[in-house]
Design a protein around this motif. Structure first.
Motif, PDB file in Angstrom:
ATOM      1  N   UNK A  32     -13.603  27.505  30.667  1.00  0.00           N
ATOM      2  CA  UNK A  32     -13.501  26.205  30.012  1.00  0.00           C
ATOM      3  C   UNK A  32     -14.748  25.350  30.210  1.00  0.00           C
ATOM      4  N   UNK A  33     -15.674  25.828  31.032  1.00  0.00           N
ATOM      5  CA  UNK A  33     -16.854  25.027  31.322  1.00  0.00           C
ATOM      6  C   UNK A  33     -17.616  25.618  32.493  1.00  0.00           C
ATOM      7  N   UNK A  34     -18.333  24.790  33.244  1.00  0.00           N
ATOM      8  CA  UNK A  34     -19.141  25.291  34.363  1.00  0.00           C
ATOM      9  C   UNK A  34     -18.291  26.009  35.406  1.00  0.00           C
ATOM     10  N   UNK A  35     -18.897  26.918  36.131  1.00  0.00           N
ATOM     11  CA  UNK A  35     -18.237  27.629  37.216  1.00  0.00           C
ATOM     12  C   UNK A  35     -17.750  26.604  38.240  1.00  0.00           C
ATOM     13  N   UNK A  36     -16.440  26.514  38.490  1.00  0.00           N
ATOM     14  CA  UNK A  36     -15.931  25.496  39.414  1.00  0.00           C
ATOM     15  C   UNK A  36     -16.421  25.680  40.849  1.00  0.00           C
ATOM     16  N   UNK A  37     -16.964  26.859  41.166  1.00  0.00           N
ATOM     17  CA  UNK A  37     -17.523  27.061  42.511  1.00  0.00           C
ATOM     18  C   UNK A  37     -18.798  26.261  42.709  1.00  0.00           C
ATOM     19  N   UNK A  38     -19.425  25.820  41.612  1.00  0.00           N
ATOM     20  CA  UNK A  38     -20.690  25.089  41.694  1.00  0.00           C
ATOM     21  C   UNK A  38     -20.496  23.577  41.696  1.00  0.00           C
ATOM     22  N   UNK A  39     -19.243  23.116  41.619  1.00  0.00           N
ATOM     23  CA  UNK A  39     -18.951  21.688  41.533  1.00  0.00           C
ATOM     24  C   UNK A  39     -18.168  21.250  42.767  1.00  0.00           C
TER      25      UNK A  39
END
Length: 283
Positions: A32-39
């Motif tokens: 759905x968008x950016x890799x949540x591991x990076x946020x």
């Protein structure tokens, strides 16, 4: 009803296939968008509120967990006192992916809400119709929100609405339209008009023409049976959402028919003007 906003949301939701759990899984996969591991979550906080509007005989309490991701805030309401003391510390500085897998459902929902608010904010380009709330006291703003919420129901007078998560201003707005209602809330009790509030909403699903439900159902595990029933029987399911305001619009076309989304800060926190965002339903 089909509108441009409805078509946008339905393409996102893939009607009939997407549950809230599957939506969370897509977020985890980075679909759905950016890799949540990076946020990472910069700020976590709770908001506690007690209210008794002028002219009302009863009051209520709220507690909400909120997570700040960049410019976005995601929220999930909890029963007052139910959130463990260490939950906030557990969230601060954590990456979103870890919180999407958290043991506590409210943390998972708040994290998903923050992520989707960051990726798909409440803008017309993402299907939202902004509705202004004028400045006023808490009761005036509550009634104004209730009018917007109940307008999302396409029902003739005399029909019956199952209301899950009792807000007296919503019941008042339904009464003004000549709609009957079945009030349900896990807290039980009575409405402002002395009507008993049932605690088992699922037992009353077969006795209603449409469902009007709080986003709190996402956090307490009662949302999916409502969504599945609405999808199976072709009933309207309208959500009024402070919890999961960015989550529930993605489920329009997959059981949810319309959403009144209200991200933090909520109407009861500020007497000034505000904005809520409507998805689906009549323009």
């Amino acid at each position: 009803m089909t509108t441009d906003t409805g078509r946008t949301a339905e393409r996102t939701a893939r009607p009939g296939e997407l549950s809230s759990g599957e939506l969370l899984g897509r977020a985890l996969d980075g679909a759905l968008g950016p890799d949540p591991r990076t946020l990472r979550i910069a700020v976590a906080f709770t908001t506690r509120q007690a209210v008794r509007h002028d002219g009302r005989s009863g009051g209520y309490r709220n507690e909400v967990l909120s997570l700040r991701l960049a410019e976005a805030v995601g929220s999930c309401a909890v029963e007052p006192g139910a959130l463990p003391d260490g939950a906030i510390e557990d969230c601060v500085g954590a990456d979103v992916a870890r919180l999407l897998r958290h043991d506590l459902t409210p943390v998972r929902i708040a994290a998903l809400d923050a992520y989707l608010m960051h990726v798909l904010p409440h803008t017309p380009g993402h299907g939202a119709r902004p509705v202004s709330l004028a400045a006023g006291d808490s009761l005036r703003k509550s009634r104004a929100r209730a009018e917007s919420v109940t307008r999302l129901l396409d029902l003739a007078p005399g029909r019956t609405v199952l209301v899950v998560g009792v807000v007296n201003s919503l019941l008042e707005a339904l009464r003004s339209r000549g709609l009957r209602y079945l009030p349900c809330d896990l807290k039980g009790g009575t409405t402002e008009w002395g009507e008993p509030i049932a605690t088992d909403a699922l037992a009353r699903l077969d006795h209603c023409d449409a469902v009007l439900a709080s986003g709190m159902t996402l956090g307490n595990g009662t949302f999916e049976p409502l969504r599945e029933h609405a999808l199976r029987h072709g009933k309207q399911l309208v959500m009024f959402a402070q919890t999961g305001s960015a989550v529930l619009p993605r489920l329009i076309g997959a059981g949810v028919s319309a959403v009144c989304a209200e991200p933090y800060p909520f109407f009861w926190l500020d007497g000034g003007p505000g904005t809520i965002h409507c998805y689906g339903g009549a323009p």
